[in-house]
Design a protein around this motif. Structure first.
Motif, PDB file in Angstrom:
ATOM      1  N   SER A  53      45.332   9.365  33.603  1.00 27.38           N
ATOM      2  CA  SER A  53      45.997   8.072  33.636  1.00 27.38           C
ATOM      3  C   SER A  53      45.290   7.034  32.764  1.00 27.38           C
ATOM      4  O   SER A  53      44.159   7.227  32.329  1.00 27.38           O
ATOM      5  N   ALA A  54      45.969   5.913  32.572  1.00 25.22           N
ATOM      6  CA  ALA A  54      45.359   4.790  31.851  1.00 25.22           C
ATOM      7  C   ALA A  54      44.150   4.268  32.620  1.00 25.22           C
ATOM      8  O   ALA A  54      43.156   3.860  32.017  1.00 25.22           O
ATOM      9  N   PHE A 105      50.129  -3.797  33.782  1.00 29.87           N
ATOM     10  CA  PHE A 105      50.205  -2.779  32.734  1.00 29.87           C
ATOM     11  C   PHE A 105      49.557  -1.468  33.180  1.00 29.87           C
ATOM     12  O   PHE A 105      50.128  -0.391  32.982  1.00 29.87           O
ATOM     13  N   GLU A 109      51.618   1.984  33.426  1.00 32.70           N
ATOM     14  CA  GLU A 109      51.202   3.146  32.633  1.00 32.70           C
ATOM     15  C   GLU A 109      50.880   4.346  33.537  1.00 32.70           C
ATOM     16  O   GLU A 109      51.292   5.468  33.254  1.00 32.70           O
ATOM     17  N   ASP A 110      50.148   4.101  34.609  1.00 29.72           N
ATOM     18  CA  ASP A 110      49.776   5.185  35.519  1.00 29.72           C
ATOM     19  C   ASP A 110      51.010   5.774  36.201  1.00 29.72           C
ATOM     20  O   ASP A 110      51.134   6.989  36.348  1.00 29.72           O
ATOM     21  N   GLN A 113      52.810   7.983  33.826  1.00 27.24           N
ATOM     22  CA  GLN A 113      52.069   9.238  33.624  1.00 27.24           C
ATOM     23  C   GLN A 113      52.293  10.221  34.772  1.00 27.24           C
ATOM     24  O   GLN A 113      52.455  11.412  34.542  1.00 27.24           O
ATOM     25  N   SER A 118      60.752   6.074  34.849  1.00 27.03           N
ATOM     26  CA  SER A 118      60.436   4.817  35.524  1.00 27.03           C
ATOM     27  C   SER A 118      61.650   3.908  35.581  1.00 27.03           C
ATOM     28  O   SER A 118      62.602   4.062  34.818  1.00 27.03           O
ATOM     29  N   GLN A 123      59.753  -0.227  32.181  1.00 27.47           N
ATOM     30  CA  GLN A 123      59.959  -0.022  30.749  1.00 27.47           C
ATOM     31  C   GLN A 123      59.901  -1.343  29.988  1.00 27.47           C
ATOM     32  O   GLN A 123      59.251  -1.434  28.937  1.00 27.47           O
ATOM     33  N   GLN A 126      56.249  -2.761  30.102  1.00 26.11           N
ATOM     34  CA  GLN A 126      55.380  -1.989  29.207  1.00 26.11           C
ATOM     35  C   GLN A 126      55.570  -2.438  27.756  1.00 26.11           C
ATOM     36  O   GLN A 126      54.601  -2.721  27.053  1.00 26.11           O
ATOM     37  N   LEU A 130      52.826  -4.668  25.399  1.00 28.88           N
ATOM     38  CA  LEU A 130      52.352  -4.154  24.113  1.00 28.88           C
ATOM     39  C   LEU A 130      52.791  -5.044  22.952  1.00 28.88           C
ATOM     40  O   LEU A 130      52.046  -5.203  21.981  1.00 28.88           O
TER      41      LEU A 130
END
Length: 191
Positions: A53-54, A105, A109-110, A113, A118, A123, A126, A130
């Protein structure tokens, strides 16, 4: 009678609610609390499943002796929000609404993963994060992510925070009714 809920179901719902509140500019303390609760569950599930994971990657970059949960997620904000046994008259200083961005975040992300899909809230957040922080994009993903981010959020990194959040809110509202996004196999319901 309601359907049984898994730990991941509960974390997904808390995180989706946190993101909606975030883009609605609602109380950042509630956003942080929901996001931290969701992150903690998702982090444990990723660890148990052996998911890279992140959060696992982030732990690899921490100063020796520092712990992601203890020193960055819980302290000082989350502990202050949920405990009064040690400092019932305590005052919290230095909490800014932007403190929740990286936590949201990491949780998003986790979740992606471990789940592979999701809700639209994840989405959009995220991509928003970024787009606002292009320096956080891994170099091997930079071109594709930056192109997608620029299509949805052109030049957002240069805008004031209030405008950034407003653009995120608008993108989320649009995505929540976009049949193409909702029917994509990478999208799942938040609730």
């Amino acid at each position: 009678m309601t359907s049984p809920l898994t730990k991941l179901d509960v974390a997904r719902r808390q995180l989706a609610t946190a993101i909606r509140l975030f883009f609605d500019c609602t109380d950042p303390i509630s956003v942080y609390s929901l996001a931290a609760n969701a992150w903690e569950v998702i982090d444990v599930l990723c660890t148990r499943a052996g998911v890279a994971s992140a959060s696992t990657q982030t732990r690899g970059h921490l100063t020796v002796g520092k712990d992601l949960k203890r020193d960055y997620i819980n302290s000082p904000f989350r502990n202050f929000f949920k405990h009064a046994d040690r400092d019932p008259d305590g005052l919290l200083e230095g909490f800014e609404s932007s403190a929740v961005d990286a936590l949201l975040f990491l949780a998003v992300e986790d979740y992606i993963q471990i789940r592979g899909r999701s809700p639209v809230e994840f989405q959009i957040f995220q991509l928003w994060f970024l787009a606002c922080h292009p320096e956080k994009i891994a170099s091997d993903r930079a071109d594709g992510v930056l192109n997608a981010a620029d299509r949805v959020f052109p030049s957002i990194a240069t805008l004031p925070r209030e405008r950034q959040i407003d653009l995120g809110h608008r993108a989320l509202e649009h995505a929540r009714i976009d049949a193409g996004v909702l029917n994509d196999p990478r999208t799942e319901p938040a609730y």
